[in-house]
Design a protein around this motif. Sequence first.
Motif, short mmCIF file in Angstrom:
data_model
loop_
_atom_site.label_atom_id
_atom_site.label_comp_id
_atom_site.label_asym_id
_atom_site.label_seq_id
_atom_site.Cartn_x
_atom_site.Cartn_y
_atom_site.Cartn_z
N ARG A 69 0.82 -1.22 0.00
CA ARG A 69 0.00 0.00 0.00
C ARG A 69 0.84 1.26 0.00
O ARG A 69 0.39 2.32 -0.42
CB ARG A 69 -0.90 0.04 1.23
N LEU A 70 2.07 1.16 0.50
CA LEU A 70 2.93 2.33 0.61
C LEU A 70 3.76 2.59 -0.64
O LEU A 70 4.37 3.64 -0.77
CB LEU A 70 3.85 2.20 1.82
N ARG A 71 3.77 1.67 -1.56
CA ARG A 71 4.58 1.83 -2.76
C ARG A 71 4.16 3.03 -3.59
O ARG A 71 4.97 3.63 -4.28
CB ARG A 71 4.54 0.56 -3.61
N LEU B 229 3.67 5.85 -2.58
CA LEU B 229 4.29 7.05 -2.02
C LEU B 229 5.70 7.29 -2.57
O LEU B 229 6.28 8.34 -2.32
CB LEU B 229 4.36 6.94 -0.49
N ARG B 230 6.22 6.33 -3.33
CA ARG B 230 7.56 6.48 -3.88
C ARG B 230 7.59 7.56 -4.94
O ARG B 230 6.66 7.71 -5.72
CB ARG B 230 8.06 5.17 -4.51
N LYS B 231 8.69 8.31 -4.98
CA LYS B 231 8.89 9.30 -6.03
C LYS B 231 9.81 8.75 -7.11
O LYS B 231 9.79 9.21 -8.24
CB LYS B 231 9.46 10.59 -5.46
N GLU B 232 10.63 7.77 -6.74
CA GLU B 232 11.51 7.09 -7.68
C GLU B 232 11.37 5.59 -7.48
O GLU B 232 11.09 5.13 -6.38
CB GLU B 232 12.96 7.52 -7.46
N VAL B 233 11.57 4.83 -8.53
CA VAL B 233 11.38 3.38 -8.49
C VAL B 233 12.31 2.70 -7.49
O VAL B 233 11.91 1.77 -6.79
CB VAL B 233 11.57 2.78 -9.90
N ASP B 234 13.54 3.17 -7.39
CA ASP B 234 14.51 2.50 -6.51
C ASP B 234 14.53 3.06 -5.09
O ASP B 234 15.40 2.73 -4.30
CB ASP B 234 15.91 2.58 -7.12
#
Length: 73
Positions: free
Chosen positions: A14-16, A18-23
Amino acid sequence: MRRKKEVDIVKVSRLRKLRKEVDEHLISGKEYEARLRGQHAKLNPFTGWANMDRKTPHPGASDAESDAWCPTV
């Protein structure tokens, strides 16, 4: 002494979002809070009716209704 918190945003699916970059894997607690607030604002746009001034009478309300609100018991 306070320890800085870090949140793994990849571990929980569910928190993925919130990522700004894939890594990107770990973010600080403050950054996590800011991203959650941003996501909430994006999903729940501003509702003007929720922030109406309490002293402003509601449209269609009579003078007696707009003066004070008293619950009935």
